[in-house]
Design a protein around this motif. Structure first.
Motif, PDB file in Angstrom:
ATOM      1  N   ALA A  18       0.835  -1.206   0.000  1.00  0.00           N
ATOM      2  CA  ALA A  18       0.000   0.000   0.000  1.00  0.00           C
ATOM      3  C   ALA A  18       0.867   1.252   0.000  1.00  0.00           C
ATOM      4  O   ALA A  18       0.441   2.309  -0.465  1.00  0.00           O
ATOM      5  CB  ALA A  18      -0.931  -0.003   1.209  1.00  0.00           C
ATOM      6  N   PHE A  19       2.089   1.153   0.524  1.00  0.00           N
ATOM      7  CA  PHE A  19       3.031   2.271   0.437  1.00  0.00           C
ATOM      8  C   PHE A  19       3.343   2.560  -1.034  1.00  0.00           C
ATOM      9  O   PHE A  19       3.352   3.716  -1.475  1.00  0.00           O
ATOM     10  CB  PHE A  19       4.313   1.930   1.207  1.00  0.00           C
ATOM     11  N   SER A  20       3.576   1.502  -1.817  1.00  0.00           N
ATOM     12  CA  SER A  20       3.838   1.661  -3.253  1.00  0.00           C
ATOM     13  C   SER A  20       2.623   2.253  -3.962  1.00  0.00           C
ATOM     14  O   SER A  20       2.760   3.038  -4.901  1.00  0.00           O
ATOM     15  CB  SER A  20       4.205   0.316  -3.885  1.00  0.00           C
ATOM     16  N   TRP A  21       1.427   1.850  -3.530  1.00  0.00           N
ATOM     17  CA  TRP A  21       0.204   2.441  -4.088  1.00  0.00           C
ATOM     18  C   TRP A  21       0.232   3.960  -3.923  1.00  0.00           C
ATOM     19  O   TRP A  21      -0.066   4.711  -4.857  1.00  0.00           O
ATOM     20  CB  TRP A  21      -1.018   1.830  -3.403  1.00  0.00           C
ATOM     21  N   GLY A  22       0.591   4.427  -2.732  1.00  0.00           N
ATOM     22  CA  GLY A  22       0.673   5.872  -2.489  1.00  0.00           C
ATOM     23  C   GLY A  22       1.687   6.543  -3.395  1.00  0.00           C
ATOM     24  O   GLY A  22       1.446   7.636  -3.928  1.00  0.00           O
ATOM     25  N   VAL A  23       2.831   5.892  -3.594  1.00  0.00           N
ATOM     26  CA  VAL A  23       3.861   6.434  -4.487  1.00  0.00           C
ATOM     27  C   VAL A  23       3.314   6.541  -5.911  1.00  0.00           C
ATOM     28  O   VAL A  23       3.461   7.573  -6.577  1.00  0.00           O
ATOM     29  CB  VAL A  23       5.121   5.546  -4.458  1.00  0.00           C
ATOM     30  N   LEU A  24       2.671   5.472  -6.385  1.00  0.00           N
ATOM     31  CA  LEU A  24       2.122   5.466  -7.739  1.00  0.00           C
ATOM     32  C   LEU A  24       1.045   6.535  -7.903  1.00  0.00           C
ATOM     33  O   LEU A  24       0.979   7.222  -8.934  1.00  0.00           O
ATOM     34  CB  LEU A  24       1.542   4.089  -8.067  1.00  0.00           C
ATOM     35  N   ASP A  25       0.205   6.684  -6.894  1.00  0.00           N
ATOM     36  CA  ASP A  25      -0.859   7.680  -6.952  1.00  0.00           C
ATOM     37  C   ASP A  25      -0.281   9.078  -7.145  1.00  0.00           C
ATOM     38  O   ASP A  25      -0.804   9.877  -7.932  1.00  0.00           O
ATOM     39  CB  ASP A  25      -1.685   7.620  -5.662  1.00  0.00           C
ATOM     40  N   ARG A  26       0.804   9.365  -6.450  1.00  0.00           N
ATOM     41  CA  ARG A  26       1.436  10.699  -6.585  1.00  0.00           C
ATOM     42  C   ARG A  26       2.143  10.843  -7.927  1.00  0.00           C
ATOM     43  O   ARG A  26       2.062  11.911  -8.568  1.00  0.00           O
ATOM     44  CB  ARG A  26       2.440  10.914  -5.445  1.00  0.00           C
ATOM     45  N   LEU A  27       2.820   9.811  -8.397  1.00  0.00           N
ATOM     46  CA  LEU A  27       3.510   9.897  -9.685  1.00  0.00           C
ATOM     47  C   LEU A  27       2.511  10.092 -10.828  1.00  0.00           C
ATOM     48  O   LEU A  27       2.799  10.811 -11.789  1.00  0.00           O
ATOM     49  CB  LEU A  27       4.337   8.631  -9.932  1.00  0.00           C
ATOM     50  N   ARG A  34       2.508   8.616  -0.643  1.00  0.00           N
ATOM     51  CA  ARG A  34       2.271   9.868  -1.365  1.00  0.00           C
ATOM     52  C   ARG A  34       3.208  10.969  -0.876  1.00  0.00           C
ATOM     53  O   ARG A  34       3.791  11.715  -1.674  1.00  0.00           O
ATOM     54  CB  ARG A  34       0.819  10.317  -1.183  1.00  0.00           C
ATOM     55  N   THR A  35       3.354  11.076   0.441  1.00  0.00           N
ATOM     56  CA  THR A  35       4.197  12.128   1.012  1.00  0.00           C
ATOM     57  C   THR A  35       5.650  11.973   0.586  1.00  0.00           C
ATOM     58  O   THR A  35       6.303  12.929   0.166  1.00  0.00           O
ATOM     59  CB  THR A  35       4.098  12.113   2.552  1.00  0.00           C
ATOM     60  N   VAL A  36       6.160  10.744   0.702  1.00  0.00           N
ATOM     61  CA  VAL A  36       7.558  10.502   0.350  1.00  0.00           C
ATOM     62  C   VAL A  36       7.788  10.722  -1.142  1.00  0.00           C
ATOM     63  O   VAL A  36       8.807  11.274  -1.558  1.00  0.00           O
ATOM     64  CB  VAL A  36       7.967   9.070   0.773  1.00  0.00           C
ATOM     65  N   ALA A  37       6.825  10.296  -1.978  1.00  0.00           N
ATOM     66  CA  ALA A  37       6.951  10.506  -3.424  1.00  0.00           C
ATOM     67  C   ALA A  37       6.946  11.997  -3.761  1.00  0.00           C
ATOM     68  O   ALA A  37       7.684  12.452  -4.651  1.00  0.00           O
ATOM     69  CB  ALA A  37       5.830   9.791  -4.161  1.00  0.00           C
ATOM     70  N   ASP A  38       6.123  12.753  -3.054  1.00  0.00           N
ATOM     71  CA  ASP A  38       6.060  14.193  -3.281  1.00  0.00           C
ATOM     72  C   ASP A  38       7.397  14.849  -2.938  1.00  0.00           C
ATOM     73  O   ASP A  38       7.901  15.692  -3.685  1.00  0.00           O
ATOM     74  CB  ASP A  38       4.930  14.796  -2.447  1.00  0.00           C
ATOM     75  N   ILE A  39       7.961  14.457  -1.822  1.00  0.00           N
ATOM     76  CA  ILE A  39       9.266  14.991  -1.420  1.00  0.00           C
ATOM     77  C   ILE A  39      10.331  14.607  -2.438  1.00  0.00           C
ATOM     78  O   ILE A  39      11.184  15.420  -2.814  1.00  0.00           O
ATOM     79  CB  ILE A  39       9.637  14.472  -0.012  1.00  0.00           C
ATOM     80  N   TRP A  40      10.277  13.348  -2.902  1.00  0.00           N
ATOM     81  CA  TRP A  40      11.264  12.886  -3.884  1.00  0.00           C
ATOM     82  C   TRP A  40      11.152  13.670  -5.190  1.00  0.00           C
ATOM     83  O   TRP A  40      12.164  14.057  -5.779  1.00  0.00           O
ATOM     84  CB  TRP A  40      11.074  11.391  -4.148  1.00  0.00           C
ATOM     85  N   LEU A  41       9.935  13.919  -5.641  1.00  0.00           N
ATOM     86  CA  LEU A  41       9.742  14.663  -6.889  1.00  0.00           C
ATOM     87  C   LEU A  41      10.278  16.084  -6.773  1.00  0.00           C
ATOM     88  O   LEU A  41      10.932  16.596  -7.705  1.00  0.00           O
ATOM     89  CB  LEU A  41       8.253  14.698  -7.249  1.00  0.00           C
ATOM     90  N   MET A  42      10.025  16.731  -5.655  1.00  0.00           N
ATOM     91  CA  MET A  42      10.511  18.105  -5.483  1.00  0.00           C
ATOM     92  C   MET A  42      12.038  18.152  -5.502  1.00  0.00           C
ATOM     93  O   MET A  42      12.635  19.081  -6.040  1.00  0.00           O
ATOM     94  CB  MET A  42       9.972  18.694  -4.177  1.00  0.00           C
ATOM     95  N   ALA A  43      12.669  17.134  -4.939  1.00  0.00           N
ATOM     96  CA  ALA A  43      14.127  17.130  -4.849  1.00  0.00           C
ATOM     97  C   ALA A  43      14.805  16.595  -6.107  1.00  0.00           C
ATOM     98  O   ALA A  43      15.928  17.012  -6.427  1.00  0.00           O
ATOM     99  CB  ALA A  43      14.565  16.295  -3.640  1.00  0.00           C
ATOM    100  N   ASN A  44      14.138  15.693  -6.834  1.00  0.00           N
ATOM    101  CA  ASN A  44      14.848  14.952  -7.881  1.00  0.00           C
ATOM    102  C   ASN A  44      14.212  14.985  -9.265  1.00  0.00           C
ATOM    103  O   ASN A  44      14.778  14.427 -10.205  1.00  0.00           O
ATOM    104  CB  ASN A  44      14.981  13.485  -7.449  1.00  0.00           C
ATOM    105  N   SER A  45      13.062  15.596  -9.413  1.00  0.00           N
ATOM    106  CA  SER A  45      12.374  15.586 -10.703  1.00  0.00           C
ATOM    107  C   SER A  45      13.254  16.103 -11.828  1.00  0.00           C
ATOM    108  O   SER A  45      13.274  15.545 -12.934  1.00  0.00           O
ATOM    109  CB  SER A  45      11.090  16.413 -10.621  1.00  0.00           C
TER     110      SER A  45
END
Length: 374
Positions: A31-40, A323-334
């Motif tokens: 479900a953690f991966s689900w959150g990541v995918l939802d944000r991506l 979702r939160t971690v993916a959002d942080i990753w996108l801001m830092a690494n997109s």
């Protein structure tokens, strides 16, 4: 022009950047991966070209591919949500639950104190699933069959590579879009202590996580994108020394399920160094840009028993953390997608304490010259 409108038009004009996803298996932790995918999927500047997945990662992969094949990103988000809501609904009648005391007073998300879980954990070591579950009942299979349209998955533009472990040979088998059925997904998620091996064309398969969690190599030859984003849900590092029998077994399982991924990352690092030194010019090898989205602090605090916990509150927590971690990753690494790796692979598989780091013997590339002289 208003800055929000300017950003909107820049996004519209920007060419989407292709990425590949590598989704690990890990039961309810998927479900953690689900959150990541939802944000991506919310980011229009990123396009998913291919997904390699095992176990829960395979289920996330087919749900995403089915949704995208229906129409658009929003359909993919809806299908993923329906899948995980279905998991939660099925768990309501499951005997594997936290105790009422833990639910009332917040005793964490692990099932270690659940009498039913303790009984099931013991029985899985004494009795095989062929004896304890002779009808091979698996609610997850019913959910996958009823929710996912495999005709759409087989025709999806997203390339899928789902791994399973051949029981007889111990080798990884990777299944691609054109052959996928519910059997292939269930083979990828078949834990041998819980379910009977899944037979496909007379071959028995167990969970893909044992030999490829997930396998990276299909992406190297079958994808145009150089970027591989690994969604890590099995902690590589877990502080402390396990002392109880259960904790020792849990940590051993984590190490086993990460071993194949770390071996492949070691190979990626090796080839990358050779490319940087110019030793592979003209060989057809290419650079691989590696990235990782993970939340080791949250996931390492969870015991292995929590992978069997599909309570809605737990699933929702993992989704929002993803979702939160993916959002942080996108801001830092997109902006680094297509440009550079964002993880130090050598530090991952060697660690800071490795005494051999930095003591590699360098040799001149004399092989080709020796060939010409001969």
């Amino acid at each position: 022009m208003d800055r929000s409108l300017e950003r909107h038009f820049m996004v519209k004009l920007a060419r989407p950047r292709l990425i590949n996803l590598a989704l690990q298996g890990g039961g309810a932790h998927g479900a953690f991966s689900w959150g990541v995918l939802d944000r991506l999927l919310e980011d229009p500047t990123i396009q998913i070209e291919a997904i390699t997945g095992a176990s829960a990662g395979a289920m996330n992969a087919v749900a995403l591919a089915d949704g995208l094949a229906q129409c658009c990103r929003e359909d993919a988000r809806i299908t993923l949500r329906k899948f995980w809501e279905g998991v939660c609904d099925a768990a309501r009648s499951s005997p594997l639950q936290r105790t009422p005391f833990e639910k009332m007073f917040g005793g964490g998300w692990n099932l270690d104190n659940s009498p039913t879980y303790a009984w099931f954990d013991l029985m899985s070591r004494l009795v095989s699933p062929y004896q304890i579950n002779p009808l091979n009942i698996n609610p997850l299979r019913d959910l996958v069959e009823n929710l996912i349209d495999f005709d759409r998955v087989r025709k999806s533009d997203v390339k899928l590579f789902l791994s399973a472990t051949n029981v007889e040979t111990g080798r990884t088998r990777v299944f691609r879009n054109e052959e996928l059925t519910p059997d292939h997904v269930m083979a990828s998620a078949c834990l041998p202590f819980m379910y009977q091996a899944v037979e496909i064309e007379g071959v028995a398969y167990w969970d893909g996580g044992y030999m490829g969690n997930p396998p990276l190599w299909p992406l190297f030859d079958h994808s145009a994108s150089d970027d591989v984003v690994i969604v890590q849900i099995n902690p590589i590092k877990r502080p402390g020394k396990p002392q109880s029998a259960r904790d020792i077994l849990n940590r051993l399982n984590e190490i086993t399920f990460n071993a194949s991924l770390l071996r492949e990352l070691r190979a990626v690092d090796f080839v990358s160094r050779l490319l940087e030194e110019g030793r592979l010019e003209g060989t057809g090898y290419r650079r691989v840009l590696t990235h990782m989205i993970e939340d080791e602090a949250t996931l390492s605090a969870l015991g292995a028993s929590s992978k069997m916990n599909a309570e809605r509150g737990f699933i929702d927590m993992l989704f929002h953390r993803g979702r939160t971690v993916a959002d942080i990753w996108l801001m830092a690494n997109s902006s680094k997608i297509g440009q550079e790796s964002t993880i130090d692979i050598r530090k991952l598989f060697m660690g800071e304490e490795d005494a051999l780091d930095g003591y590699r013997i360098t040799r001149p590339a004399t092989y080709k010259r020796a060939q010409k002289e001969a």
